[in-house]
Every structure is written in structure tokens, then in C-alpha cells.
Design a protein around this motif. Sequence first.
Motif, PDB file in Angstrom:
ATOM      1  N   MET A   9      54.110  35.078  42.942  1.00 42.98           N
ATOM      2  CA  MET A   9      53.833  36.474  42.622  1.00 42.98           C
ATOM      3  C   MET A   9      52.515  36.646  41.873  1.00 42.98           C
ATOM      4  O   MET A   9      52.056  37.749  41.671  1.00 42.98           O
ATOM      5  N   PHE A  10      51.878  35.580  41.497  1.00 39.61           N
ATOM      6  CA  PHE A  10      50.663  35.685  40.710  1.00 39.61           C
ATOM      7  C   PHE A  10      49.441  36.093  41.517  1.00 39.61           C
ATOM      8  O   PHE A  10      48.406  36.392  40.952  1.00 39.61           O
ATOM      9  N   GLY A  11      49.527  36.094  42.841  1.00 39.56           N
ATOM     10  CA  GLY A  11      48.463  36.602  43.693  1.00 39.56           C
ATOM     11  C   GLY A  11      47.114  35.941  43.513  1.00 39.56           C
ATOM     12  O   GLY A  11      46.955  34.766  43.824  1.00 39.56           O
ATOM     13  N   ALA A  12      46.140  36.700  43.030  1.00 39.70           N
ATOM     14  CA  ALA A  12      44.763  36.214  42.896  1.00 39.70           C
ATOM     15  C   ALA A  12      44.673  35.005  41.976  1.00 39.70           C
ATOM     16  O   ALA A  12      43.832  34.127  42.179  1.00 39.70           O
ATOM     17  N   ASP A  14      46.703  32.621  41.867  1.00 41.28           N
ATOM     18  CA  ASP A  14      47.017  31.459  42.708  1.00 41.28           C
ATOM     19  C   ASP A  14      45.746  30.873  43.311  1.00 41.28           C
ATOM     20  O   ASP A  14      45.577  29.656  43.347  1.00 41.28           O
ATOM     21  N   GLU A  15      44.884  31.737  43.793  1.00 44.18           N
ATOM     22  CA  GLU A  15      43.627  31.294  44.401  1.00 44.18           C
ATOM     23  C   GLU A  15      42.747  30.556  43.399  1.00 44.18           C
ATOM     24  O   GLU A  15      42.171  29.518  43.710  1.00 44.18           O
ATOM     25  N   ILE A  16      42.653  31.093  42.197  1.00 47.39           N
ATOM     26  CA  ILE A  16      41.822  30.488  41.148  1.00 47.39           C
ATOM     27  C   ILE A  16      42.355  29.114  40.769  1.00 47.39           C
ATOM     28  O   ILE A  16      41.604  28.136  40.692  1.00 47.39           O
ATOM     29  N   ILE A  17      43.656  29.023  40.563  1.00 47.82           N
ATOM     30  CA  ILE A  17      44.258  27.749  40.155  1.00 47.82           C
ATOM     31  C   ILE A  17      44.206  26.743  41.299  1.00 47.82           C
ATOM     32  O   ILE A  17      43.902  25.567  41.084  1.00 47.82           O
ATOM     33  N   ALA A  18      44.474  27.193  42.516  1.00 43.29           N
ATOM     34  CA  ALA A  18      44.409  26.295  43.677  1.00 43.29           C
ATOM     35  C   ALA A  18      43.011  25.725  43.830  1.00 43.29           C
ATOM     36  O   ALA A  18      42.847  24.528  44.116  1.00 43.29           O
ATOM     37  N   GLU A  19      42.010  26.542  43.615  1.00 47.10           N
ATOM     38  CA  GLU A  19      40.629  26.067  43.698  1.00 47.10           C
ATOM     39  C   GLU A  19      40.364  24.995  42.642  1.00 47.10           C
ATOM     40  O   GLU A  19      39.730  23.979  42.924  1.00 47.10           O
ATOM     41  N   GLU A  20      40.865  25.206  41.443  1.00 50.38           N
ATOM     42  CA  GLU A  20      40.710  24.222  40.368  1.00 50.38           C
ATOM     43  C   GLU A  20      41.392  22.895  40.746  1.00 50.38           C
ATOM     44  O   GLU A  20      40.913  21.823  40.405  1.00 50.38           O
ATOM     45  N   LEU A  21      42.504  22.995  41.470  1.00 50.97           N
ATOM     46  CA  LEU A  21      43.255  21.808  41.893  1.00 50.97           C
ATOM     47  C   LEU A  21      42.719  21.206  43.191  1.00 50.97           C
ATOM     48  O   LEU A  21      43.202  20.173  43.638  1.00 50.97           O
ATOM     49  N   LYS A  22      41.762  21.898  43.816  1.00 47.48           N
ATOM     50  CA  LYS A  22      41.149  21.447  45.059  1.00 47.48           C
ATOM     51  C   LYS A  22      42.146  21.365  46.218  1.00 47.48           C
ATOM     52  O   LYS A  22      42.139  20.421  47.014  1.00 47.48           O
ATOM     53  N   VAL A  23      43.027  22.373  46.284  1.00 46.44           N
ATOM     54  CA  VAL A  23      43.953  22.527  47.401  1.00 46.44           C
ATOM     55  C   VAL A  23      43.946  23.990  47.817  1.00 46.44           C
ATOM     56  O   VAL A  23      43.444  24.845  47.089  1.00 46.44           O
ATOM     57  N   ASP A  24      44.527  24.283  48.980  1.00 46.75           N
ATOM     58  CA  ASP A  24      44.637  25.684  49.376  1.00 46.75           C
ATOM     59  C   ASP A  24      45.797  26.333  48.619  1.00 46.75           C
ATOM     60  O   ASP A  24      46.672  25.637  48.089  1.00 46.75           O
ATOM     61  N   SER A  25      45.799  27.641  48.555  1.00 44.90           N
ATOM     62  CA  SER A  25      46.804  28.349  47.750  1.00 44.90           C
ATOM     63  C   SER A  25      48.218  28.144  48.289  1.00 44.90           C
ATOM     64  O   SER A  25      49.174  28.115  47.504  1.00 44.90           O
TER      65      SER A  25
END
Length: 68
Positions: A9-12, A14-25
Motif C-alpha cells: 500500500m505504500f505506492g511510490a 515502494d519504488e524508492i526503496i526497491a531502487e535502493e535495494l536494486k530490485v524492481d518494486s
Amino acid sequence: MREDIGFNMFGAMDEIIAEELKVDSQTYVKILEHKCTYNEGKFIIFSLLSNRQDKKDKAIKLFKSKLE
């Protein structure tokens, strides 16, 4: 069967954290919802949003351990 803990449910964010983890959302959400406990997921999210590199490093290591 595990209960959905609702991290998607975190939406955007998710994208920021996924990028930090170097994976897709989608991978990020899947790992948090199906392989992490609620507290592990919370730790990963809040650590990656913090300014403390030591916590970020621990969160990344924890997340990567769930990928295997």
C-alpha cells in the motif's frame, strides 16, 4: 498460509526503496509480503529511509538473504 501484511500500500515509496535495494518494486513487495516477518519488513523500510548508513547496510543484507 501467511496473512498479507499490506506493505504494497505504500505506492511510490515502494519504488524508492526497491531502487535502493536494486530490485524492481514487484520483487521488493513480494519478498516483504511473503518472506519477511512484519518486524523484518518494518526494519527494512525504516532503515532504508533513515540517514544511518549502518542501518541501511544491515537492511540490505537482510533483504538479500530473503532473495535466496
